[in-house]
Design a protein around this motif. Sequence first.
Motif, PDB file in Angstrom:
ATOM      1  N   CYS A  27      13.695 -56.231 -43.876  1.00  0.00           N
ATOM      2  CA  CYS A  27      14.289 -56.925 -45.031  1.00  0.00           C
ATOM      3  C   CYS A  27      14.223 -58.435 -44.891  1.00  0.00           C
ATOM      4  O   CYS A  27      13.926 -59.145 -45.856  1.00  0.00           O
TER       5      CYS A  27
ATOM      6  N   GLY B 267      16.611 -60.357 -44.685  1.00  0.00           N
ATOM      7  CA  GLY B 267      17.763 -61.012 -45.313  1.00  0.00           C
ATOM      8  C   GLY B 267      17.490 -61.466 -46.734  1.00  0.00           C
ATOM      9  O   GLY B 267      18.365 -62.022 -47.394  1.00  0.00           O
TER      10      GLY B 267
ATOM     11  N   LEU C 250      16.865 -55.679 -40.261  1.00  0.00           N
ATOM     12  CA  LEU C 250      16.571 -57.107 -40.412  1.00  0.00           C
ATOM     13  C   LEU C 250      15.074 -57.393 -40.311  1.00  0.00           C
ATOM     14  O   LEU C 250      14.536 -58.199 -41.068  1.00  0.00           O
TER      15      LEU C 250
ATOM     16  N   LYS D 193      18.217 -51.649 -48.442  1.00  0.00           N
ATOM     17  CA  LYS D 193      18.508 -50.602 -47.450  1.00  0.00           C
ATOM     18  C   LYS D 193      18.077 -49.238 -47.983  1.00  0.00           C
ATOM     19  O   LYS D 193      17.501 -48.427 -47.263  1.00  0.00           O
TER      20      LYS D 193
ATOM     21  N   VAL E 198      26.351 -60.014 -40.759  1.00  0.00           N
ATOM     22  CA  VAL E 198      25.947 -58.651 -41.122  1.00  0.00           C
ATOM     23  C   VAL E 198      24.421 -58.514 -41.066  1.00  0.00           C
ATOM     24  O   VAL E 198      23.890 -57.463 -40.676  1.00  0.00           O
ATOM     25  N   CYS E 199      23.698 -59.567 -41.420  1.00  0.00           N
ATOM     26  CA  CYS E 199      22.224 -59.527 -41.335  1.00  0.00           C
ATOM     27  C   CYS E 199      21.767 -59.574 -39.885  1.00  0.00           C
ATOM     28  O   CYS E 199      20.856 -58.840 -39.485  1.00  0.00           O
TER      29      CYS E 199
HETATM   30  S1  SF4 Z   1      19.467 -55.088 -45.449  1.00  0.00           S
HETATM   31 FE1  SF4 Z   1      18.785 -57.204 -45.438  1.00  0.00          FE
HETATM   32  S2  SF4 Z   1      20.342 -58.347 -46.568  1.00  0.00           S
HETATM   33 FE2  SF4 Z   1      21.251 -56.393 -45.953  1.00  0.00          FE
HETATM   34  S3  SF4 Z   1      22.286 -56.785 -44.009  1.00  0.00           S
HETATM   35 FE3  SF4 Z   1      20.196 -56.012 -43.552  1.00  0.00          FE
HETATM   36  S4  SF4 Z   1      18.970 -57.872 -43.320  1.00  0.00           S
HETATM   37 FE4  SF4 Z   1      20.855 -58.486 -44.381  1.00  0.00          FE
END
Ligand code: SF4
Length: 371
Positions: free
Chosen positions: A329, A331, A326, A355, A319-320
């Motif tokens: 954030c 991750g 990405l 998000k 998902v990341c």
């Molecule tokens: S917002 Fe961050 S933690 Fe969530 S899926 Fe995207 S990269 Fe991963």
Amino acid sequence: MIAIDTVLVKLASRCNLDCDYCYIYRMGNDTWRRQPKLMSDQTISAMACSLAALVENQSHPLSVVFHGGEPLMVGTARFEAACAELRTHLPPSVGLHVQTNGLLLTDEVIDVCARYDVGISVSIDGPAEVHDRHRPDVRGRKSHAAVTAAIGRVLAHPQGRSLLSGLLSVIDLQSDPADVYEFFKSIGTPSVDFLYRDGNHDALPIGKASIVSTEYGDWMIRLLDVYLADPNPIRIRLLDDMMRLILGGRSVKEGVGQDDYGILVVETDGTITKNDTLKSADGADKFAQTWTVHDDLIALVRSVAFSEYHWAQRPSAAVCLACPELRICGGGMPTHRWSAIRGLNNPSVFCADQKRLIEHMRDQIAIRTAA
Ligand code: SF4
């Protein structure tokens, strides 16, 4: 060779505060009990020599951060001896810093920091009613007044404004972000960094109702709005990093963005571990082989185990890897990705928060750039 950015040095393994969210003492890992209370002079000397050899082999800048527990529990004389030993062995380009709760930040300690060019960062969570909810001393007494007095001493020192690198605040969701921001402005700090409460997929951070709820993101949005409305703001590192990333730049610290950071920890007995925030991820801060400051740190940094630890900063969850955010954030912190079943192969527990915050930041940047 992977470059080391930061070495966290545990001059003391105990603390004179008893913060209710501490990832060292309050998240089920008690390995600190088996550590000597203070780092010895011999360990300090060996560490200085091994760090000097490491620095010689990398062109990348290195920072050494005295950390704890509470590092100033080592006492003023040994703190000065540690600063002198590191300054003797390391080139002047190596930054020295102390991350302290402030209770032992006396004029004498500040003088030591000025003599050895040691940057000071103080942990304080905001106004008294916020800070004292979570950061009592080990006898249960409030600590806010002593900490603000210590910050005042630093700022009153002739070199204090250049020594104070900033304040570090753990978010209390019960607080009003506007009050917290105004408090930090009122005490004259040049900057403040905010940390989310630690947690993972098996133990959600305090105040987070579920993996999809956005309490931390909502709190940060309120802080961001106050920050952006201030014509003369103090710096907020986390918000600045994220907005810089949105605008195409880079972050300066782990937790957001996709840069990798080389981080080692030296325990009081001289053992080398991974980033100690991993303690709350089922003790994942230990290398399988025991490395100490008496070993060749270059061999450690070149080892497979170090590479595996280092590259684990990068998110692996599908998902990341498919996430449009990405690059901003990153991750999240590895410790915030952890679960017993999947290890670090998860998005951050703050995924929904990040998000939401990133979306709001993008909106605010668009509004301001269009104006
Ligand atoms: S917002 Fe961050 S933690 Fe969530 S899926 Fe995207 S990269 Fe991963």
